[in-house]
Write a protein that holds these residues in place. Structure first.
Motif, short mmCIF file in Angstrom:
data_model
loop_
_atom_site.label_atom_id
_atom_site.label_comp_id
_atom_site.label_asym_id
_atom_site.label_seq_id
_atom_site.Cartn_x
_atom_site.Cartn_y
_atom_site.Cartn_z
N ALA A 144 70.57 96.38 -81.39
CA ALA A 144 69.60 96.71 -82.43
C ALA A 144 68.72 97.86 -81.93
O ALA A 144 68.31 97.87 -80.77
CB ALA A 144 68.74 95.50 -82.76
N PRO A 145 68.43 98.84 -82.75
CA PRO A 145 67.58 99.95 -82.31
C PRO A 145 66.14 99.50 -82.08
O PRO A 145 65.65 98.58 -82.74
CB PRO A 145 67.65 100.94 -83.48
CG PRO A 145 68.02 100.11 -84.66
CD PRO A 145 68.86 98.99 -84.14
N VAL A 146 65.49 100.15 -81.14
CA VAL A 146 64.09 99.87 -80.86
C VAL A 146 63.25 100.74 -81.78
O VAL A 146 63.40 101.96 -81.81
CB VAL A 146 63.75 100.18 -79.38
CG1 VAL A 146 62.28 99.96 -79.11
CG2 VAL A 146 64.61 99.33 -78.47
N VAL A 147 62.38 100.12 -82.54
CA VAL A 147 61.54 100.85 -83.48
C VAL A 147 60.13 100.92 -82.90
O VAL A 147 59.51 99.90 -82.62
CB VAL A 147 61.51 100.15 -84.85
CG1 VAL A 147 60.60 100.89 -85.81
CG2 VAL A 147 62.91 100.03 -85.41
N ILE A 148 59.64 102.15 -82.70
CA ILE A 148 58.31 102.36 -82.17
C ILE A 148 57.45 102.94 -83.29
O ILE A 148 57.83 103.93 -83.91
CB ILE A 148 58.33 103.33 -80.97
CG1 ILE A 148 59.23 102.77 -79.87
CG2 ILE A 148 56.93 103.58 -80.44
CD1 ILE A 148 59.45 103.71 -78.72
N PRO A 149 56.30 102.34 -83.55
CA PRO A 149 55.43 102.86 -84.62
C PRO A 149 54.98 104.30 -84.32
O PRO A 149 54.84 104.71 -83.17
CB PRO A 149 54.22 101.93 -84.61
CG PRO A 149 54.62 100.74 -83.82
CD PRO A 149 55.74 101.16 -82.92
N LEU A 150 54.78 105.07 -85.38
CA LEU A 150 54.38 106.48 -85.24
C LEU A 150 53.07 106.63 -84.48
O LEU A 150 52.93 107.53 -83.66
CB LEU A 150 54.28 107.13 -86.62
CG LEU A 150 53.92 108.61 -86.63
CD1 LEU A 150 55.00 109.42 -85.91
CD2 LEU A 150 53.75 109.11 -88.04
N SER A 151 52.11 105.74 -84.71
CA SER A 151 50.82 105.85 -84.03
C SER A 151 50.98 105.69 -82.52
O SER A 151 50.34 106.40 -81.74
CB SER A 151 49.84 104.81 -84.57
OG SER A 151 50.36 103.51 -84.37
N ARG A 152 51.85 104.79 -82.11
CA ARG A 152 52.08 104.60 -80.67
C ARG A 152 52.86 105.78 -80.09
O ARG A 152 52.63 106.18 -78.95
CB ARG A 152 52.82 103.30 -80.45
CG ARG A 152 52.85 102.89 -79.02
CD ARG A 152 53.28 101.48 -78.87
NE ARG A 152 53.18 101.08 -77.48
CZ ARG A 152 53.56 99.93 -77.02
NH1 ARG A 152 54.05 99.04 -77.85
NH2 ARG A 152 53.44 99.65 -75.76
#
Length: 74
Positions: free
Chosen positions: A15-23
């Motif tokens: 599963a891909p790792v999703v990093i929030p834009l703010s982080r």
């Protein structure tokens, strides 16, 4: 005598790792600031005209690395 199994092997998918834009922006800005600071110390800081004063000796600490990377000094 060989025994064969009729059950299929389990298949897993990554599963891909999703990093929030703010982080992501925090890491991007931090990395850019660190890179600019590193570039200053290795490429621009000249000792006598140093932001930190002539007695900080940052220039002498990175002197050989500066020549190795092709930055002129003196």
């Amino acid at each position: 005598m060989s025994v064969s199994s009729s059950t299929p092997a389990a298949v897993t998918t990554a599963a891909p790792v999703v990093i929030p834009l703010s982080r992501s922006l925090v890491w991007l800005v931090g990395t850019a600031a660190f890179a600019a600071l590193l570039y200053y110390f290795i490429g621009i800081d000249q000792g006598a005209v140093s932001v930190f004063g002539a007695d900080a000796h940052v220039h002498e600490f990175v002197h050989d690395g500066r020549h190795f990377l092709g930055f002129p000094c003196h």
